[in-house]
Write a protein that holds these residues in place. Structure first.
Motif, PDB file in Angstrom:
ATOM      1  N   ALA A  52       1.723   9.748  -0.974  1.00 47.38           N
ATOM      2  CA  ALA A  52       2.573   8.727  -0.351  1.00 47.38           C
ATOM      3  C   ALA A  52       2.851   9.068   1.105  1.00 47.38           C
ATOM      4  O   ALA A  52       2.851   8.187   1.971  1.00 47.38           O
ATOM      5  N   ARG A  53       3.050  10.333   1.397  1.00 41.20           N
ATOM      6  CA  ARG A  53       3.346  10.755   2.773  1.00 41.20           C
ATOM      7  C   ARG A  53       2.143  10.513   3.691  1.00 41.20           C
ATOM      8  O   ARG A  53       2.288  10.003   4.794  1.00 41.20           O
ATOM      9  N   ARG A  55      -0.256   8.357   3.223  1.00 44.72           N
ATOM     10  CA  ARG A  55      -0.391   6.900   3.364  1.00 44.72           C
ATOM     11  C   ARG A  55       0.640   6.355   4.354  1.00 44.72           C
ATOM     12  O   ARG A  55       0.337   5.458   5.137  1.00 44.72           O
ATOM     13  N   PHE A  56       1.847   6.905   4.321  1.00 38.89           N
ATOM     14  CA  PHE A  56       2.888   6.500   5.273  1.00 38.89           C
ATOM     15  C   PHE A  56       2.439   6.808   6.701  1.00 38.89           C
ATOM     16  O   PHE A  56       2.565   5.975   7.599  1.00 38.89           O
ATOM     17  N   ALA A  60       1.839   3.993   9.568  1.00 40.33           N
ATOM     18  CA  ALA A  60       2.597   4.025  10.821  1.00 40.33           C
ATOM     19  C   ALA A  60       1.644   4.086  12.014  1.00 40.33           C
ATOM     20  O   ALA A  60       1.865   3.413  13.029  1.00 40.33           O
ATOM     21  N   ASP A  77      13.595  10.033   7.007  1.00 42.30           N
ATOM     22  CA  ASP A  77      13.174   9.516   5.703  1.00 42.30           C
ATOM     23  C   ASP A  77      14.201   9.655   4.583  1.00 42.30           C
ATOM     24  O   ASP A  77      13.929   9.288   3.465  1.00 42.30           O
TER      25      ASP A  77
END
Length: 134
Positions: A52-53, A55-56, A60, A77
């Motif tokens: 998830a990180r 992908r974040f 961004a 976060d």
């Protein structure tokens, strides 16, 4: 029954996040992603939160945030800094609008030069080349 370790290897993490292994390593060197401990005789394992990180970070970046700005967003976060994240996004939006205005200006200049080229058939000098030389 064969024991299968929990978590993702670095290759599996990269595949799950749709990036290359070198991207994962680069993010680790930049401090955007932690490198898990290596168990004795084992392989480092990453969790779903790491997918998830990554992908974040990629999402961004696609919005135009630099890695330094992404790092700033990641520090916010915990969910209590929404106003700070909004300010960063507003700043980024203003920068994007400035870039768009500049691109529109370039578009107009190029369109004008192309029009001059089309209308000056047979001239000795190309108006576009002359404009770029001056």
């Amino acid at each position: 029954m064969h024991y299968k370790p929990e978590g993702f290897t670095i290759g599996a993490l990269a595949a799950a996040a749709d990036v290359g292994v070198e991207t994962i390593r680069f993010y680790q060197r930049r401090g955007l992603l932690n490198e898990p401990d290596r168990p004795p005789g084992g392989v480092r394992r990453y969790g779903k939160q790491d997918v998830a990180r990554v992908r974040f970070i990629k999402a961004a970046q696609q919005l135009g945030f630099s890695l330094d700005e992404v790092n700033g967003l990641l520090l916010l976060d915990d969910g209590t800094h929404c106003d700070d994240a909004r300010v960063l996004a507003e700043h980024k939006l203003a920068m994007v609008k400035d870039k768009l205005a500049g691109l529109r200006q370039i578009e107009r200049a190029l369109s004008d030069m192309i029009s001059q080229c089309k209308s000056s058939r047979g001239n000795v000098c190309c108006p576009m080349i002359m404009a770029l030389q001056s």
